[in-house]
Scaffold this motif. Structure first.
Motif, short mmCIF file in Angstrom:
data_model
loop_
_atom_site.label_atom_id
_atom_site.label_comp_id
_atom_site.label_asym_id
_atom_site.label_seq_id
_atom_site.Cartn_x
_atom_site.Cartn_y
_atom_site.Cartn_z
N LEU A 171 0.82 -1.21 0.00
CA LEU A 171 0.00 0.00 0.00
C LEU A 171 0.86 1.26 0.00
N VAL A 172 1.93 1.24 0.78
CA VAL A 172 2.84 2.40 0.83
C VAL A 172 3.48 2.61 -0.54
N PHE A 173 3.93 1.53 -1.17
CA PHE A 173 4.56 1.65 -2.49
C PHE A 173 3.58 2.22 -3.52
N GLU A 174 2.34 1.77 -3.48
CA GLU A 174 1.33 2.28 -4.40
C GLU A 174 1.07 3.76 -4.14
N ASP B 171 13.61 8.08 2.87
CA ASP B 171 13.97 6.69 3.17
C ASP B 171 12.83 6.05 3.95
N TYR B 172 12.55 4.80 3.62
CA TYR B 172 11.47 4.05 4.26
C TYR B 172 12.02 2.73 4.76
N THR C 241 -2.28 5.53 9.48
CA THR C 241 -3.67 5.20 9.24
C THR C 241 -3.81 3.74 8.83
N GLN C 242 -2.96 3.29 7.93
CA GLN C 242 -3.02 1.91 7.47
C GLN C 242 -2.59 0.91 8.53
N ARG C 243 -1.62 1.31 9.37
CA ARG C 243 -1.20 0.41 10.46
C ARG C 243 -2.37 0.14 11.40
#
Length: 87
Positions: free
Chosen positions: A13-16, A49-50, A80-82
């Motif tokens: 989801l983060v990559f998208e 950086d992630y 939010t997603q976490r």
């Protein structure tokens, strides 16, 4: 969905999300960190950086304001997603 599947789903989801903001995803193979950088940037000063397992981001203090704003947006999205994925 087990814990590992939820963690992988969050990263996806983060990559998208960051590609939707116009960033390229670069993996330098340095063990768990991915770099998000906009096309045309000449150096990594304006990058984000992630960390793949801690789900946190890092931005240099002297990065541009646009990058810092994007970092805040990404950070909000991650949190939010976490919560939604119970990670």
């Amino acid at each position: 969905m087990n814990k590992t599947e939820r963690r992988k789903a969050l990263n996806k989801l983060v990559f998208e999300m960051v590609t939707g903001l116009g960033y390229e995803i670069i993996d330098d193979g340095d063990g768990g960190r991915i770099t998000f950088i906009k096309p045309g940037q000449e150096n990594y000063d304006n990058s984000i950086d992630y960390h793949l397992s801690r789900f946190d981001i890092c931005v240099l203090n002297y990065a541009s304001n646009d990058i810092k704003e994007d970092a805040n947006t990404i950070e909000w999205f991650i949190e939010t997603q976490r919560k939604a994925l119970d990670i």
